[in-house]
Design an enzyme around this catalytic site. Structure first.
Site, mmCIF file in Angstrom:
data_model
loop_
_atom_site.group_PDB
_atom_site.id
_atom_site.type_symbol
_atom_site.label_atom_id
_atom_site.label_comp_id
_atom_site.label_asym_id
_atom_site.label_seq_id
_atom_site.Cartn_x
_atom_site.Cartn_y
_atom_site.Cartn_z
ATOM 1 C CD GLU A 69 -55.179 -4.251 -1.314
ATOM 2 O OE1 GLU A 69 -54.282 -3.768 -2.037
ATOM 3 O OE2 GLU A 69 -55.855 -3.573 -0.511
ATOM 4 C CG ASP A 73 -50.605 -9.133 -4.116
ATOM 5 O OD1 ASP A 73 -50.732 -8.826 -5.314
ATOM 6 O OD2 ASP A 73 -49.499 -9.194 -3.551
ATOM 7 C CG ASP A 141 -56.767 -1.812 -3.748
ATOM 8 O OD1 ASP A 141 -55.860 -2.249 -4.476
ATOM 9 O OD2 ASP A 141 -56.777 -0.654 -3.289
ATOM 10 C CD GLU A 144 -54.363 -7.445 -5.394
ATOM 11 O OE1 GLU A 144 -53.443 -7.644 -6.203
ATOM 12 O OE2 GLU A 144 -54.275 -6.634 -4.437
#
Length: 251
Positions: A69, A73, A141, A144
């Site tokens: 994640e 991101d 989440d 990502e």
């Protein structure tokens, strides 16, 4: 015991046949990203929520999708930043930052995750899952984390194409640009225009340490004006600002 979200993919994981499980996951990921994965292990990790984390027999580290994640991101933010930079050549840094923030905010990523069917693949602990859908960032989440997995598996160019062609196409960019959902910043701007003193306070917290709900209050000229709740301080303040907007009949 860990569980998986309902059909169409949940039935795959009821099988004790690990080979079949991986094959079915490979098919699902191929459908989502448009190409068969080469490193299926990173995708298995991408859909493993921290509530169902598993301890590595080699390192002893409890594995979940949190590290992916983090990586996803960064990659997602970079690709969106580049896209907006080229699409809006005469817009300043503040505009670009705000639009990128709206695109990658958790609520929007939750929606996109569901649209592409990723929500059906997530492995999570059943006890944790009973708190849904009242609050969760689990879907965003995982999206990502998926981006992070694609990056590790396919490299940057493929990941960039995946983001632009498979994810960004789910957005109405004009609506994103024209609809400012950041009630807190808008309320601050209103207060500055009107010469009002404005502040936000967290007035209470409820629930356990893992699932805590915050109550925020908007104070205008030292007088309580509006309240809102959320499962983070930021969301509670946004909810309180939205409530203030309704009371002020602002647009």
């Amino acid at each position: 015991m860990p569980r998986f979200i309902k059909q169409p993919f949940a039935s795959w994981f009821s099988s004790s046949d690990e080979k079949n499980r991986r094959r079915q996951l490979r098919q699902a990921i191929a459908h989502i990203i448009g190409e068969s994965p080469s490193r299926i292990g990173v995708y298995q990790l991408a859909v493993l929520h921290t509530s169902a984390s598993k301890e590595s027999t080699v390192t002893g580290f409890r594995e979940s999708n949190e590290r992916l994640e983090y990586l996803g991101d960064a990659v997602l933010g970079m690709v969106i930043a580049e896209y907006l930079f080229k699409k809006y050549p005469f817009k300043d840094e503040g505009f670009l930052t705000e639009i990128r923030s709206r695109i990658v905010n958790r609520e929007m990523l939750n929606v996109i995750s569901r649209k592409i069917g990723l929500d059906n693949l997530i492995e999570y602990d059943g006890q944790w899952g009973r708190l849904m859908p009242a609050r969760t960032s689990m879907y965003g989440d995982a999206l990502e984390a998926l981006v992070g997995a694609v990056y590790l598996d396919k490299g940057f160019n493929f990941t960039r194409s995946f983001i632009l062609k498979k994810l960004l196409t789910h957005y109405d960019l004009d609506a994103v640009v024209n609809n400012n959902g950041n009630f807190k910043s808008r309320l601050i701007e209103w207060a500055q225009r009107e010469g009002k003193e404005l502040r936000f306070e967290i007035i209470s917290e409820q629930g356990s340490s893992q699932f805590r709900e915050f109550i925020a209050q908007v104070i205008v000229n030292d007088e309580p004006f509006a309240t809102g709740s959320g499962y983070s301080k930021k969301k509670a303040e946004q909810a309180a600002a939205e409530d203030a907007f309704k009371k002020l009949a602002l647009k």
